[in-house]
Design a protein around this motif. Structure first.
Motif, PDB file in Angstrom:
ATOM      1  N   ILE A  66      54.548  70.446  37.554  1.00 23.14           N
ATOM      2  CA  ILE A  66      54.771  69.082  38.035  1.00 23.14           C
ATOM      3  C   ILE A  66      54.685  68.997  39.568  1.00 23.14           C
ATOM      4  O   ILE A  66      53.982  68.121  40.084  1.00 23.14           O
ATOM      5  N   PRO A  67      55.354  69.892  40.313  1.00 21.82           N
ATOM      6  CA  PRO A  67      55.182  69.833  41.773  1.00 21.82           C
ATOM      7  C   PRO A  67      53.716  70.020  42.210  1.00 21.82           C
ATOM      8  O   PRO A  67      53.260  69.378  43.157  1.00 21.82           O
ATOM      9  N   ARG A 116      51.911  66.775  41.655  1.00 22.36           N
ATOM     10  CA  ARG A 116      52.273  65.835  42.723  1.00 22.36           C
ATOM     11  C   ARG A 116      51.520  66.156  44.012  1.00 22.36           C
ATOM     12  O   ARG A 116      51.013  65.258  44.684  1.00 22.36           O
ATOM     13  N   THR A 117      51.428  67.431  44.345  1.00 24.06           N
ATOM     14  CA  THR A 117      50.693  67.852  45.547  1.00 24.06           C
ATOM     15  C   THR A 117      49.225  67.451  45.451  1.00 24.06           C
ATOM     16  O   THR A 117      48.608  67.086  46.451  1.00 24.06           O
ATOM     17  N   ALA A 171      49.010  63.319  41.819  1.00 25.49           N
ATOM     18  CA  ALA A 171      49.492  62.606  40.624  1.00 25.49           C
ATOM     19  C   ALA A 171      50.652  61.698  41.019  1.00 25.49           C
ATOM     20  O   ALA A 171      51.542  62.089  41.765  1.00 25.49           O
ATOM     21  N   THR A 172      50.624  60.478  40.518  1.00 28.84           N
ATOM     22  CA  THR A 172      51.676  59.510  40.822  1.00 28.84           C
ATOM     23  C   THR A 172      52.830  59.651  39.832  1.00 28.84           C
ATOM     24  O   THR A 172      52.675  60.252  38.761  1.00 28.84           O
ATOM     25  N   ASP A 173      53.974  59.064  40.183  1.00 24.67           N
ATOM     26  CA  ASP A 173      55.106  59.051  39.249  1.00 24.67           C
ATOM     27  C   ASP A 173      54.731  58.336  37.962  1.00 24.67           C
ATOM     28  O   ASP A 173      55.140  58.748  36.880  1.00 24.67           O
ATOM     29  N   LEU A 232      52.706  60.761  35.829  1.00 28.86           N
ATOM     30  CA  LEU A 232      53.566  61.799  35.262  1.00 28.86           C
ATOM     31  C   LEU A 232      54.445  61.238  34.155  1.00 28.86           C
ATOM     32  O   LEU A 232      54.649  61.896  33.129  1.00 28.86           O
TER      33      LEU A 232
END
Length: 64
Positions: A36-37, A40-41, A44-46, A49
């Motif tokens: 997940i991190p 995000r890096t 990927a947006t909230d 996810l």
């Protein structure tokens, strides 16, 4: 994840002996701790996810 978030579900299993050789840092927390991190890096947006981790699995399990 652009364009594929509605079609993606993440999952994994854990085989301690095999995983400790191939991926020494792998365990039950690997997705939340590493994948997940990294997503995000990579941008990927909230919302994406949430789609992949919550809504898509719920939709698939509702069909089961």
């Amino acid at each position: 994840m652009e364009g594929f978030a509605s079609q993606t579900v993440l999952g994994h299993d854990y085989a301690p002996f095999i995983d400790s050789i191939a991926m020494p840092d792998a365990d039950w927390t690997y997705i939340s701790r590493t994948v997940i991190p990294t997503l995000r890096t990579l941008g990927a947006t909230d919302e994406q996810l949430e789609q992949v981790l919550v809504r898509n699995p719920a939709r698939l399990l509702a069909r089961a």
